[in-house]
Write an enzyme that holds these catalytic residues in place. Structure first.
Site, PDB file in Angstrom:
ATOM      1  N   TYR A 293       0.775  -1.093  -0.025  1.00 10.23           N
ATOM      2  CA  TYR A 293       0.147   0.048   0.104  1.00 10.23           C
ATOM      3  C   TYR A 293       1.005   1.186  -0.059  1.00 10.23           C
ATOM      4  O   TYR A 293       2.041   1.159   0.293  1.00 10.23           O
ATOM      5  CB  TYR A 293      -1.078  -0.020   1.287  1.00 10.23           C
ATOM      6  CG  TYR A 293      -0.112   0.412   2.641  1.00 10.23           C
ATOM      7  CD1 TYR A 293       0.519  -0.807   3.075  1.00 10.23           C
ATOM      8  CD2 TYR A 293      -0.543   1.426   3.194  1.00 10.23           C
ATOM      9  CE1 TYR A 293       1.040  -0.348   4.401  1.00 10.23           C
ATOM     10  CE2 TYR A 293       0.193   2.000   4.381  1.00 10.23           C
ATOM     11  CZ  TYR A 293       0.816   1.072   5.009  1.00 10.23           C
ATOM     12  OH  TYR A 293       1.565   1.274   6.319  1.00 10.23           O
TER      13      TYR A 293
ATOM     14  N   ARG B 290       8.249   4.259  -4.523  1.00 12.82           N
ATOM     15  CA  ARG B 290       8.310   3.344  -3.622  1.00 12.82           C
ATOM     16  C   ARG B 290       7.504   1.995  -3.739  1.00 12.82           C
ATOM     17  O   ARG B 290       7.649   0.666  -3.486  1.00 12.82           O
ATOM     18  CB  ARG B 290       8.010   3.817  -2.202  1.00 12.82           C
ATOM     19  CG  ARG B 290       8.160   2.989  -1.009  1.00 12.82           C
ATOM     20  CD  ARG B 290       7.962   3.415   0.344  1.00 12.82           C
ATOM     21  NE  ARG B 290       6.853   4.227   0.799  1.00 12.82           N
ATOM     22  CZ  ARG B 290       6.476   5.092   1.541  1.00 12.82           C
ATOM     23  NH1 ARG B 290       7.496   5.206   2.537  1.00 12.82           N
ATOM     24  NH2 ARG B 290       5.378   5.255   1.662  1.00 12.82           N
TER      25      ARG B 290
ATOM     26  N   ARG C  67      -7.768 -20.434  -1.942  1.00 12.26           N
ATOM     27  CA  ARG C  67      -6.836 -20.100  -0.768  1.00 12.26           C
ATOM     28  C   ARG C  67      -5.759 -21.223  -0.984  1.00 12.26           C
ATOM     29  O   ARG C  67      -6.108 -22.411  -0.609  1.00 12.26           O
ATOM     30  CB  ARG C  67      -7.742 -20.068   0.520  1.00 12.26           C
ATOM     31  CG  ARG C  67      -6.786 -19.690   1.641  1.00 12.26           C
ATOM     32  CD  ARG C  67      -7.381 -19.646   3.035  1.00 12.26           C
ATOM     33  NE  ARG C  67      -6.465 -19.294   4.081  1.00 12.26           N
ATOM     34  CZ  ARG C  67      -5.372 -20.197   4.284  1.00 12.26           C
ATOM     35  NH1 ARG C  67      -5.120 -21.056   3.996  1.00 12.26           N
ATOM     36  NH2 ARG C  67      -4.647 -19.497   5.451  1.00 12.26           N
TER      37      ARG C  67
ATOM     38  N   LYS D 170       6.390  -1.926   2.067  1.00 13.62           N
ATOM     39  CA  LYS D 170       5.287  -1.536   2.473  1.00 13.62           C
ATOM     40  C   LYS D 170       4.117  -2.163   2.391  1.00 13.62           C
ATOM     41  O   LYS D 170       3.431  -2.259   1.556  1.00 13.62           O
ATOM     42  CB  LYS D 170       5.107  -0.102   1.893  1.00 13.62           C
ATOM     43  CG  LYS D 170       4.000   0.718   2.749  1.00 13.62           C
ATOM     44  CD  LYS D 170       4.248   2.247   2.452  1.00 13.62           C
ATOM     45  CE  LYS D 170       3.168   3.104   3.203  1.00 13.62           C
ATOM     46  NZ  LYS D 170       3.313   3.486   4.459  1.00 13.62           N
TER      47      LYS D 170
HETATM   48  N1  PMP Z   1       7.221   3.740   9.139  1.00 11.74           N
HETATM   49  C1  PMP Z   1       6.222   3.266   9.027  1.00 11.74           C
HETATM   50  C2  PMP Z   1       6.135   1.801   9.509  1.00 11.74           C
HETATM   51  C3  PMP Z   1       4.958   3.588   8.346  1.00 11.74           C
HETATM   52  O1  PMP Z   1       3.827   2.927   8.337  1.00 11.74           O
HETATM   53  C4  PMP Z   1       4.989   4.944   7.811  1.00 11.74           C
HETATM   54  C5  PMP Z   1       3.870   5.549   7.137  1.00 11.74           C
HETATM   55  N2  PMP Z   1       3.334   4.841   6.329  1.00 11.74           N
HETATM   56  C6  PMP Z   1       6.227   5.413   7.917  1.00 11.74           C
HETATM   57  C7  PMP Z   1       7.371   5.018   8.374  1.00 11.74           C
HETATM   58  C8  PMP Z   1       6.401   7.027   7.148  1.00 11.74           C
HETATM   59  O2  PMP Z   1       6.370   6.885   5.689  1.00 11.74           O
HETATM   60  P1  PMP Z   1       5.991   7.986   4.775  1.00 11.74           P
HETATM   61  O3  PMP Z   1       6.747   9.377   5.433  1.00 11.74           O
HETATM   62  O4  PMP Z   1       6.158   7.641   3.339  1.00 11.74           O
HETATM   63  O5  PMP Z   1       4.391   8.160   5.010  1.00 11.74           O
END
Ligand code: PMP
Length: 286
Positions: free
Chosen positions: A33, A52, A100, A149
């Protein structure tokens, strides 16, 4: 006003937006995400967020559901249809729908995509920044690839809830060697008594936050000293200031750690300046 979600090629009323029960995001958290700030109707740092996203997708070998240009159009259109002036767009891509089974589905299985947008209360955000937030520390019990992410956020969810129950707004996660990794949904920073910014290097121990990247550029432009290194809780307790960065929190001062004030126990001048001037350094999407 009714909210609209983009789900697998269609804009649908938010209340009726659905994905299949065998979507692998739902079954296995097999997806990634991004969250992008919307400010004055413009997406902030979209290019960096989509870069990213590409890295996250590649790391998990999930094909992109559409071209970069198409993705940009969907993000902007979802913000527009929801009339979001100040808020966020959320984008999630999963490995799609399949019976699944842990092993990847057959090649050609279309990835699933969902985009939502919502307004954030600017006054409430300003108030939070003026007061600063409280943070608690917890052991970091996440997997090693937190640089991806993914939507697999259960440890983050539990940490954030523990923070909430302790009267705090964020949890700083601490590795086995006693160093802070990052927040449950943000990157962690301190400012030493000598005025040096310190934040952990973006290796596998943290997510390389886009806000973090921009604040590093901002700090350089403002002539602030910066050390990219891990810091301990003790250093944080002894710091002049602390703050977190994230796309929707921007630069948010931290005034208390584990019940003890940091610095003067009020938002510090460095954090406030970095917050105030952040958008001079961010990329504002036309
Ligand atoms: N670390 C984590 C674990 C996060 O979830 C986030 C926010 N998504 C960030 C850092 C900060 O990332 P960003 O500045 O890209 O929002």
């Amino acid at each position: 006003m009714s909210r609209i979600a983009y789900v697998n090629g269609r804009y649908v009323p938010h209340g009726a937006a659905q994905v299949h029960v065998e979507d692998r995001g739902y079954q296995f958290a097999d997806g990634v995400y991004e969250v992008c700030e919307v400010r004055n109707g413009h997406l902030i740092d979209m290019r960096l967020h989509l870069d990213r996203l590409d890295r996250s997708l590649a790391a998990l070998r999930i094909p992109s559901p559409m071209s970069r240009a198409a993705l940009e159009r969907v993000l902007k259109e979802t913000a527009r249809r929801n009339r979001v002036r100040n808020g966020l767009v959320y984008l999630q891509i999963t490995r799609g729908v399949a019976p699944r089974d842990q092993v990847f589905p057959p090649a050609g299985t279309p990835p699933g995509i969902v985009v939502t947008a919502r307004a954030l209360n600017s006054a409430a955000r300003q108030k939070a920044a003026a007061e600063g937030i409280r943070v608690i520390s917890l052991p970091d019990n996440r997997w090693e690839r937190v640089d991806i992410k993914t939507v697999g956020l259960l440890p983050n969810v539990l940490a954030k809830q523990a923070a909430r129950e302790a009267g705090a707004q964020e949890a700083w996660l601490v590795d086995a060697n006693g160093f802070v990794t990052e927040g449950a949904s943000s990157n962690a920073w301190i400012v030493t008594l000598a005025g040096t910014l310190v934040t952990r290097p973006a290796e596998h121990g943290i997510l390389r936050g886009i806000t973090r990247t921009v604040v590093m550029e901002e700090a350089a432009a403002l002539g602030l000293a910066l050390e990219e290194r891990a810091f301990t809780l003790r250093e944080a307790h002894e710091a002049a200031e602390a703050f977190i960065t994230a796309a929707t929190a921007l630069v948010m001062p931290v005034v208390q750690l584990d019940g003890r004030p940091i610095g003067q126990g009020a938002p510090g001048p460095v954090a406030c300046q970095l917050r105030q001037q952040f958008h001079d350094f961010a990329e504002i999407c036309p």
